[in-house]
Write a protein that holds these residues in place. Sequence first.
Motif, PDB file in Angstrom:
ATOM      1  N   ALA A   1      -2.657  25.892  16.588  1.00 51.97           N
ATOM      2  CA  ALA A   1      -2.410  25.000  15.434  1.00 51.97           C
ATOM      3  C   ALA A   1      -1.595  25.714  14.361  1.00 51.97           C
ATOM      4  CB  ALA A   1      -3.729  24.512  14.853  1.00 51.97           C
ATOM      5  N   SER A   2      -1.853  27.023  14.204  1.00 55.34           N
ATOM      6  CA  SER A   2      -1.164  27.761  13.133  1.00 55.34           C
ATOM      7  C   SER A   2       0.331  27.884  13.383  1.00 55.34           C
ATOM      8  CB  SER A   2      -1.794  29.148  12.937  1.00 55.34           C
ATOM      9  OG  SER A   2      -1.295  30.079  13.879  1.00 55.34           O
ATOM     10  N   THR A   3       0.759  27.667  14.645  1.00 56.57           N
ATOM     11  CA  THR A   3       2.205  27.696  14.931  1.00 56.57           C
ATOM     12  C   THR A   3       2.850  26.331  14.670  1.00 56.57           C
ATOM     13  OG1 THR A   3       2.114  26.993  17.251  1.00 56.57           O
ATOM     14  CG2 THR A   3       1.743  29.337  16.827  1.00 56.57           C
TER      15      THR A   3
ATOM     16  N   ARG B   1      -4.050  22.578   7.332  1.00 58.01           N
ATOM     17  CA  ARG B   1      -4.050  22.537   5.862  1.00 58.01           C
ATOM     18  C   ARG B   1      -3.837  23.935   5.290  1.00 58.01           C
ATOM     19  NH1 ARG B   1      -8.927  20.981   3.891  1.00 58.01           N
ATOM     20  NH2 ARG B   1      -8.061  20.596   1.851  1.00 58.01           N
ATOM     21  N   VAL B   2      -4.347  24.972   6.011  1.00 63.17           N
ATOM     22  CA  VAL B   2      -4.118  26.357   5.561  1.00 63.17           C
ATOM     23  C   VAL B   2      -2.622  26.665   5.658  1.00 63.17           C
ATOM     24  CG1 VAL B   2      -4.560  28.789   6.094  1.00 63.17           C
ATOM     25  CG2 VAL B   2      -6.414  27.117   6.293  1.00 63.17           C
TER      26      VAL B   2
ATOM     27  N   VAL C   1      -8.363  22.221  13.970  1.00 62.79           N
ATOM     28  CA  VAL C   1      -6.898  22.106  13.923  1.00 62.79           C
ATOM     29  C   VAL C   1      -6.482  21.487  12.580  1.00 62.79           C
ATOM     30  CG1 VAL C   1      -4.889  20.928  14.943  1.00 62.79           C
ATOM     31  CG2 VAL C   1      -6.610  21.990  16.431  1.00 62.79           C
ATOM     32  N   ILE C   2      -7.203  20.428  12.184  1.00 67.99           N
ATOM     33  CA  ILE C   2      -6.886  19.768  10.901  1.00 67.99           C
ATOM     34  C   ILE C   2      -7.075  20.761   9.755  1.00 67.99           C
ATOM     35  CG2 ILE C   2      -7.683  17.968   9.300  1.00 67.99           C
ATOM     36  CD1 ILE C   2      -8.447  16.337  11.933  1.00 67.99           C
ATOM     37  N   GLU C   3      -8.164  21.515   9.809  1.00 67.91           N
ATOM     38  CA  GLU C   3      -8.444  22.500   8.740  1.00 67.91           C
ATOM     39  C   GLU C   3      -7.363  23.591   8.741  1.00 67.91           C
ATOM     40  OE1 GLU C   3     -11.971  25.089   9.119  1.00 67.91           O
ATOM     41  OE2 GLU C   3     -12.713  24.193   7.273  1.00 67.91           O
ATOM     42  N   GLN C   4      -7.000  24.065   9.936  1.00 66.06           N
ATOM     43  CA  GLN C   4      -6.000  25.137  10.047  1.00 66.06           C
ATOM     44  C   GLN C   4      -4.629  24.657   9.566  1.00 66.06           C
ATOM     45  OE1 GLN C   4      -6.522  28.388  10.951  1.00 66.06           O
ATOM     46  NE2 GLN C   4      -4.401  28.694  10.332  1.00 66.06           N
TER      47      GLN C   4
END
Length: 376
Positions: free
Chosen positions: A201-203, A355-356, A350-353
């Motif tokens: 997700a971070s990508t 947002r980061v 994934v949703i939380e990540q």
Amino acid sequence: MSHSANAAALSRASSNGLDKVVAAETALSHVDGEAGRLIIAGYDLEALVATHDFEATAALLWATAGLDPAPDADTVRAELGAARVAASHLVPVLLAATKGLTITEGLRAGLSLLPDDDASGKPAHIRAVGAVPVFVAALCRREAGEAAVAPNAADGHAADFLRMLRGVPGSAAEVEALNAYLVTVTDHGMNASTFTGRVIASTRAGLISSVVGALCALKGPLHGGAPGPVLDMLDAIGTRDNIKPWLVSEISKGERLMGFGHRVYKVRDPRADVFNKAVMLLTNGNERVRFARDVEQVALATLKEMKPDQRLDTNMEYYTAVLLEALGIPRSAVTAVFALSRIAGWSAHVIEQERVGRLIRPASTYVGHWPDDQAA
Ligand code: ACO
């Protein structure tokens, strides 16, 4: 710091499986391994199971992850029903493409059929969570030589899955037991599959890509692949007289007892207790359950004798195996049924990540030769 000292310092983190390394901040769940406590989105596990079904838990997780507007349980119930129906149109393609694959591999292929961004505008977390019971039930029925059963959007997620799997509705007690299972395993801190999903997700690869990667991590026997082997172990032991000799022989050979040990819990996994209760209600403590309890007691004592330096207790996979077996879920499908629940947690992460918004990119320790060392 010299090259070798630097390498030694860094390798302490990398060689031990990143124990205690904090990889993210999350409001989704907290595991206290010393106290045997699991908190999911502000609820102690036992309280969550007593007050929420699967859809209400998914809504809670997505709201906690920061989904805007925050979904409520009834909206999620309706959206997941519609998503199951939408996913059922992909079943012929799925079955044609997955001949010879295991159920988990089939599910991996099925989720990969979903686009990260859908022209319909339906959110990816709903499409992904809605698709899993449809795909898993169809793959199980194909394995049994039976045709897929269409979803019913008006049913709850657990009830619809049981009906699609068996062709007939489950009893109220079975639906309740399956809901207890699904709620219990929705989320569990920074486990390997959740971490994998968050890295992807971070990508900014997208939610579907992230949960496909998470499923790949879940597949291994050291994570979500253990319940099938727990049942194999109970079958291999066979009789009460054989419990101790079988366990001693396996541990002596360096084998691990499936359903015992956990990286974080150093006491009994609280999820094992929830499943133990659910399975007792369902089976009225039948012979299979009594046998599993006897094996558990001897296994704990034997592990204490033979591995005195390790704190090995029952993990949730042990009673997962017995519970899912009592629900008539085939052994080959237990990992996929785990994913049926955990995908709610993965998608919330994934949703939380997202947002980061920051790429996860840890360091590694170089243990190869250095050009200047070679020259010396
Ligand atoms: N049976 C026998 N010995 C075990 C077991 C077990 N189930 N689990 C760990 N050990 C031993 C190891 O052999 C090792 O002993 P040694 O030092 O004498 O070689 C020691 O305990 C430490 O093992 P590690 O692998 O360092 O512990 P780790 O924290 O990595 O293990 C794990 C956690 C992977 C769950 C492990 O306990 C295991 O393999 N259990 C069996 C598989 C299982 O039940 N998996 C489901 C986990 S729950 C989940 O993921 C949802």
